[in-house]
Motif scaffolding. Sequence first.
Motif, PDB file in Angstrom:
ATOM      1  N   UNK A 284      46.261  27.392  36.547  1.00 41.60           N
ATOM      2  CA  UNK A 284      45.088  28.228  36.799  1.00 41.60           C
ATOM      3  C   UNK A 284      43.778  27.492  36.573  1.00 41.60           C
ATOM      4  N   UNK A 285      42.852  27.723  37.477  1.00 37.95           N
ATOM      5  CA  UNK A 285      41.472  27.347  37.219  1.00 37.95           C
ATOM      6  C   UNK A 285      41.035  28.252  36.061  1.00 37.95           C
TER       7      UNK A 285
ATOM      8  N   UNK B 207      38.199  31.439  37.168  1.00 34.35           N
ATOM      9  CA  UNK B 207      38.571  32.429  38.183  1.00 34.35           C
ATOM     10  C   UNK B 207      40.028  32.841  38.080  1.00 34.35           C
ATOM     11  N   UNK B 208      40.825  31.979  37.489  1.00 38.51           N
ATOM     12  CA  UNK B 208      42.281  32.169  37.398  1.00 38.51           C
ATOM     13  C   UNK B 208      42.949  32.117  38.768  1.00 38.51           C
ATOM     14  N   UNK B 209      42.218  31.660  39.773  1.00 41.09           N
ATOM     15  CA  UNK B 209      42.869  31.257  41.014  1.00 41.09           C
ATOM     16  C   UNK B 209      43.652  29.969  40.721  1.00 41.09           C
TER      17      UNK B 209
END
Lengths: 788, 161, 260
Positions: free
Chosen positions: C172-173, C176-178
Amino acid sequence: MPKDSGIGAPSKRREDVRFLTGTGQYTDDINVNGQAYVYFLRSTVAHGKLKSVDTSAAEGMPGVVRIFTGADFEGVGGLPCGWQVTDRHGEPMQEPAHPVLAQGKVRHVGDPIAAVIADSAAVARDAAEAINVEIDELPAVIDMREAVKDGAPKVHDDLTSNLCYDWGFVEENKAAVGEAFANAAHVTSLELVNQRLVANPMEPRVAIGDYNRANDESTLYTTSQNPHVIRLLMGAFVLGIPEHKLRVVAPDVGGGFGTKIFHYAEEAFCTFAARQINRAVKWTSSRSESFISDAQGRDHVTKIELALDADNNFTAIRTDTYANMGAYLSTFAPSVPTWLHGTLMAGNYRTPLVYVNVKAVFTNTVAVDAYRGAGRPEATYQLERVIDKAARELGVDPIALRRQNFISEFPYATPVAVEYDTGDYVATMDKLEEIADLSGFEARRKASEAKGKLRGLGVNCYIEACGIAPSNLVGQLGARAGLYDAATVRVNATGSISVMVGAHSHGQGHETAFPQVVAEMLGIDEGMIDIVHGDSSKIPFGMGTYGSRSIAVCGSAMVRATEKIINKAKKIASHLLEASEADIELKDGQFNVVGTDKSCAWGDVTLAAYVPHNYPLEDIEPGLEETAFYDPSNFTYPSGAYACEVEVDPETGKVTIESFSAADDFGNVINPMIVSGQVHGGIGQGIGQALLENTVYDENGQLVSGSYMDYAMPRASDVPFFTVDHSCQTPCTHNPLGVKGCGEAGAIGSPPSVINAVIDALHSGGHTHVDHIDMPVSPSRVWSAING
Amino acid sequence: MTTVTMTVNGKSASGEVEGRTLLVDFLRNELNLTGTHVGCDTSQCGACTVHVNGKAIKSCTMFASDADGATVDTIEGQANADGSLNTIQQAFQDHHGLQCGFCTPGMVMAAAELLKKNPKPTETEIRDHLEGNICRCTGYHNIVKSIMAASGQDVSAIAAE
Amino acid sequence: MYNFEFVKPSSVADAVAALGAEDAQALGGGQTLIPTMKQRLASPSKLVSLGGIADMLGVSVSGGSVTIGGATTHADVEAADAFAGLTGLAGGIGDPAVRNRGTIGGSLANNDPAACYPSIALATGATITTNKRDIAADDYFQGMFTTALEEGEIITSVSMPIPEASNYQKFEQPASRFALVGVFVAKYADGVRVAVTGASENGVFRWTEAEAALSANFSADALADLSVDAADMIADLHGSKAYRANLVKVLTGRAVAAAN
């Protein structure tokens, strides 16, 4: 057994009921009849000459009420700075003007250029797009060291340079410090960055200006930590509204962490505009807007050096720091890298000589000011990182090196102008070793290694100066305000009590903790006592809540007022009981004549005060209400020792916090449940700084991390359960409660142990070339350090 | 403007909305249910979490028109019929699971959905479930503890008063 | 945001008709589109919500394939538990509230370079079915935010052949948790496919060298001698090109280990 009420009891928070049922009242929940809405058109460039602002097209749009620009604020005061720092040459800092709306130039992305007032927020924003702004873009200065070079573009054309001040402390010690370094057996130096953070209380800022033409009264509802300070600054310096015609209300406030201390342009604007258009004006910040308009925190670049003698005793500390002020001086910005930072550089240690140099610099970025801890986290981080590095260089145990250099006798006058009244750093370190199970670390390291992870242990101590602050002292240091606080205790006829306090609760639980003190003193039920705060029309005065000052300063005022109540009540009781005042004791809510079985109840006395049929009217007035102002004689000095264990995934660089333990000395504790909660929250923010959060501007001054898409807020999965302890208690000697304050400790004390642990982990994996990684130690930074 | 009708906290509620009116704005501005908060504009903080047709959603990232005909539950409808705190709310008070209170309605609504699906969640499951709810005050310690307690688990071993 | 007309048709035909209006745009769960509109970066005149079309909802398994309606939420895909890799991927998108709204069709139509779904679609060789045609995943993704979809075309369903083994690893980034990088590995009788999201300037891509190595030996060890070219990787404040290239290899290995 813990007590179930009064001082020391974990009383459940009464304010929770409204917050848990959705019935709190935050500023955005307030709507004034007929209110209009304002949208601020903000600069999208970091630096530029404002050539023209053409509002004509927007003004004609349906629903637009009025549009203001900088020109409308000619002759209106600018936003004041509340602290004047004197530089190392005895000269005052450079202090630029800060207009409510930009005049002549824009100086950061987010600088407000125009304000559109309309019948709805959507119309206001639509109309703002029809304003034609012409800006001649200028080169932006973002990097502090570039900003102070000759020929750098100037943020403020009327200042001589971008240097706000060059501060030396203690300037007289500079030569002696140099000599100590020349004679040192070992010198450890470290360059590090205390990165810029965005405070990010979950409630964005809101302001509603209201005006009553019939009595010429203005009211500002605002998300503030200190409504009286806003009334003072905005009334006296910006708008020229006398205090009796200006009411400032800060209702339920959704977190502050420092950034809601300051007086902001939007508050002044809404108050000003409401008078101009004779209609309430409401502004609600979006989160995106808060990233470019709320004062930010930290942003120091430092070189620190530690000198040791042949026996590993610290002999001197020298630091060289650049501190970012941003584009304007926010309310208390100059004090943060100086008096809230340099005075803490002795830490918990007997270092005889300290010299701190701070160059405060203007850049084309959002203003920087106090954020939870304010100056003290920066000091602690530098000191506790350089000590860890020294221990590694010397091949000694980092805890032993700290213990060897602990201050052990109190009071202790540091070489940086403060006197610690009490503390026991050995006790908190002992407690830490116990609660963190440090003796079991090696076994845990082996278990991590078996999973392919590197485990590290980091420890640090901290000391902070809170309970801000003695007015005469801070006056000498440049504060343009006193830092006392006030409380009124109003006892009603039936014995119930309202306490009007100058502190402001925005998460700290004052509504629960403050009554515990009064209940303890009077021996009555906590439920009979309510706290009133956050409304300048209801409370006598107050400097608000920041600097872990509420219970230490305002709580002390409340104690003094309650003592006055007790004195008067005893006079009334002595009359009712026909006994000498000297023989009256107050115990468990009852007035007894010592040595007899004669007594009367709390309610008998309070009723007599308001129905004075049988009352010593010739000696004392009816009624039972007392006010006290309290000005502390010293700061308070909470301290503690923290330990962090991390696992590092060497393949990805990801750091996970495996455990975090905190042993704090807060002196006496009013509500241990609330105190633990404050420490938890501070640690959460400290871990956020250490691992996740970063405020990044590109070379043009655009904020790259301008939303939660790029600014990494700590989430529940980023942290473990914490182990906290505050049983080590050396009470403060100079306030009546013996309290030291606990609000900032977690944020001050936690970052160094995280980084110390990461470095320890990397060394355990053989990556011994890594002696520092700047915060946040993101996966990519750790991976790059390993592979660098 | 179009008219939308939904069942909010068990009662029918109607109002006029624009296409762009978000569900949270409808709740706060039209129905005066101001317990649902707005803490960000990128659909991440979760302060606006409500239930639509029994599922937790971010009401700042759903149009009011899209909830036309739906059943909506907000923090204002969570307490017991007599006004006392429900199990989750009471656990939050008992274990100091909130400080400033701004994220709290979203936390309670997120927790309610979790416990409906998973009556005895582990610590890790709770933390994962709160991925979309940001709290700046508590360090999450007491929020996670509160939710464990609300699920009937013994939390006495978890540190702190 | 700018105002627009909101419509919620109940059939694909009505939705397609509504999308014929100038500047009309389809609305899936809105979890990306609505924040974009708040920033005034999108200004549709009409939003056509696809959430009311019953034909576009649900997950069904038959003949060794899973077919997912285009308006099916991530939460419903997770709950259907058609195969492990899909369940894991769907259950890790965003957060629970986002998963209750966001849809597979919306994700694939947007083709965010850091979204999760493009990786599984490409790794399984999915068929993306629209109101007009079937599109093979290998033809569908055409670079970040770019797809084979034409104006007004709606993803009505997505079909994926169920792999023998599969796994999705998402790093995860932190904000953003993208996906900073996400890797989906799918093993079929005729070979292994590996698709990578989050990493490349060109959007989701297949790591063909790894596919060849893993088809011969489905073990993380098979990747030992491979390296990922960093040239096309994304660099931003969350990670350099070299870092992302490293993650591609590490995560691929972990996905293989987890799938085994």
